[in-house]
Design an enzyme around this catalytic site. Sequence first.
Site, mmCIF file in Angstrom:
data_model
loop_
_atom_site.group_PDB
_atom_site.id
_atom_site.type_symbol
_atom_site.label_atom_id
_atom_site.label_comp_id
_atom_site.label_asym_id
_atom_site.label_seq_id
_atom_site.Cartn_x
_atom_site.Cartn_y
_atom_site.Cartn_z
ATOM 1 N N CYS A 1 0.822 -1.215 0.000
ATOM 2 C CA CYS A 1 0.000 0.000 0.000
ATOM 3 C C CYS A 1 0.864 1.276 0.000
ATOM 4 O O CYS A 1 1.451 1.628 -1.006
ATOM 5 C CB CYS A 1 -0.982 -0.033 1.158
ATOM 6 S SG CYS A 1 -2.249 1.238 1.017
ATOM 7 N N HIS B 1 -3.972 -5.030 0.462
ATOM 8 C CA HIS B 1 -3.473 -5.505 1.766
ATOM 9 C C HIS B 1 -3.569 -7.032 1.866
ATOM 10 O O HIS B 1 -4.650 -7.560 2.128
ATOM 11 C CB HIS B 1 -4.295 -4.878 2.897
ATOM 12 C CG HIS B 1 -4.003 -3.428 3.088
ATOM 13 N ND1 HIS B 1 -3.017 -2.977 3.925
ATOM 14 C CD2 HIS B 1 -4.544 -2.323 2.507
ATOM 15 C CE1 HIS B 1 -2.980 -1.658 3.879
ATOM 16 N NE2 HIS B 1 -3.883 -1.231 3.024
ATOM 17 N N GLU C 1 -2.575 -8.871 4.184
ATOM 18 C CA GLU C 1 -2.705 -9.313 5.577
ATOM 19 C C GLU C 1 -4.147 -9.336 6.057
ATOM 20 O O GLU C 1 -4.466 -9.940 7.079
ATOM 21 C CB GLU C 1 -1.868 -8.388 6.487
ATOM 22 C CG GLU C 1 -2.342 -6.940 6.625
ATOM 23 C CD GLU C 1 -1.884 -6.015 5.496
ATOM 24 O OE1 GLU C 1 -1.520 -6.533 4.419
ATOM 25 O OE2 GLU C 1 -1.922 -4.783 5.673
ATOM 26 N N VAL D 1 -3.034 -16.448 31.972
ATOM 27 C CA VAL D 1 -2.258 -17.243 31.026
ATOM 28 C C VAL D 1 -0.810 -16.729 30.909
ATOM 29 O O VAL D 1 0.144 -17.508 30.991
ATOM 30 C CB VAL D 1 -2.934 -17.203 29.627
ATOM 31 C CG1 VAL D 1 -2.084 -17.936 28.605
ATOM 32 C CG2 VAL D 1 -4.323 -17.806 29.698
ATOM 33 N N ASP D 2 -0.652 -15.418 30.736
ATOM 34 C CA ASP D 2 0.684 -14.890 30.422
ATOM 35 C C ASP D 2 1.682 -15.117 31.561
ATOM 36 O O ASP D 2 2.793 -15.601 31.330
ATOM 37 C CB ASP D 2 0.616 -13.383 30.105
ATOM 38 C CG ASP D 2 -0.331 -13.098 28.947
ATOM 39 O OD1 ASP D 2 -0.650 -14.041 28.209
ATOM 40 O OD2 ASP D 2 -0.761 -11.940 28.799
#
Length: 509
Positions: free
Chosen positions: A79, A167, A169, A224-225
């Site tokens: 882009c 794009h 993604e 979790v982290d």
Amino acid sequence: MQHNVLILDFGSQYTQLIARRVRELNIFCEIFPYNHFPSDLSSYKAVILSGSPFSVRADDVLHPDLSEIRGKLPLLSVCYGAQYLAHFSGGEVAPSDTREYGRANLSYIKGGETFFENISENSQVWMSHSDTIKELPTNGVRLASTHDVENAAYKIEGETTYAIQFHPEVYHSTDGKQLLENFLVKIAHVPQNFTPNAFVGEMVAELKEKLQNDKVVLGLSGGVDSTVAAVLLHQAIGKNLYCIFVNNGLLRKNEFENVLDQYKHMGLNVKGVDASSRFLDELADISDPETKRKIIGRVFIEVFDDESHLLEDVKWLAQGTIYPDVIESVSVKGPSATIKSHHNVGGLPDYMKLKIVEPLRMLFKDEVRRVGATLGIDAELLGRHPFPGPGLSIRILGDITLEKVRILQEVDAVFIDGLKSWGLYDKVWQAGAILLPVNSVGVMGDERTYEKVVALRAVESTDGMTADWVHLPYDFLMKVSNDIINKVKGVNRVVYDISSKPPATIEWE
Ligand code: XMP
């Protein structure tokens, strides 16, 4: 860590998505601001330039020096990146006459190009730009067009430089991942070796090397982290990792005991510190949400500090910081980009003087979960809903008392247990109950009651930035409402929150 792909961020809302797609190909990549990237590029095998909300025609154009990149490493410009190459290398970029936003289809693809292998004409792509490339840069060769955009993709003859106006993604570019694979794997020959297993192996080795025999302290939250960070560190340094799990009195019902038990079973060196009354005393008569948050933050640091002082010679503080926190803090905010540093535990006092170690700082949340699974962490723990640091304090509207905490813990437990037993827990991103500061009239048997109202909230989301309420089955809501009113003394009415974010937030305070 290995490096491999460098993504230069020009401030596009989609830059993180580029990294996600690249990682899905098991390729490791890192995002850097366009004007602030490593000078030693020897470990990188390809570079991607992101899109941008800015125009290459603006006076204050984002204009980095790419002389160490272009022609030296395979380059994919997306882009703004595609316009940038055209504008500064002999092409022409002008405002487009038609709106070039949303879905489009490739109407022409040049044959025999590895870049477009396995992608057929008519493939859907996602456009989002207001400038358009009128003339290709010197040595540019058109590779694809859409009905409205003649130069939708091009390459530079004699270089491994490719550019696309759309794009890849974004999910709506149906062959976007294939295109990234064509460029990264077939053209740039980047190895696809970034897997959870490989990450664990490399990170454990790196932590061993970095930490040697030093002692490390880490605050576990039950989330979790911090759990994955702890297990990873434990593999690297064993008993030199000291974990502290603080009960602030605002956790879910039995959470402190249950989670502490789980941690001990995992072999972690963990100390549970029950500071409930210290927190609740400090919170007495406080109704303002931000003041509650500040008090909890401060008391947590005091408790954590007291505990780490009991340990001798601790050199490091470990944190479960993950990649979105890191890149959020360096992303381009405009041509006059300011680079902030990020501290997950904001406001740790300077006198603690601990060095910071963040083993998950390069991972996205779902990658953390996969690493956790590789480490053998229980699926139930890895699948836990997010829970705010200030806990139930911001779900008890108004002032906090022990009795209110008890009521909310009971209500929350009926709701969450219900979601689990109905097989709904994993379909919901986050759920919880809120204790409202109003009483309502009810009738139980022959008696009128005047008791508390609770709200239930269940949302679906990917990152908590936006969210929608979950259409839980009526039968489930009916059962949960009955159970709450019958089992939890002090509650006679249950309501369900049907607000999306925005405009509402997930939490009520
Ligand atoms: P909101 O309410 O802003 O919440 O839509 C988005 C996500 O952030 C969590 N949240 C917090 N987490 N400290 C935290 O650690 C906080 O003060 C806090 N406030 C909100 C919320 O639970 C949701 O997941």
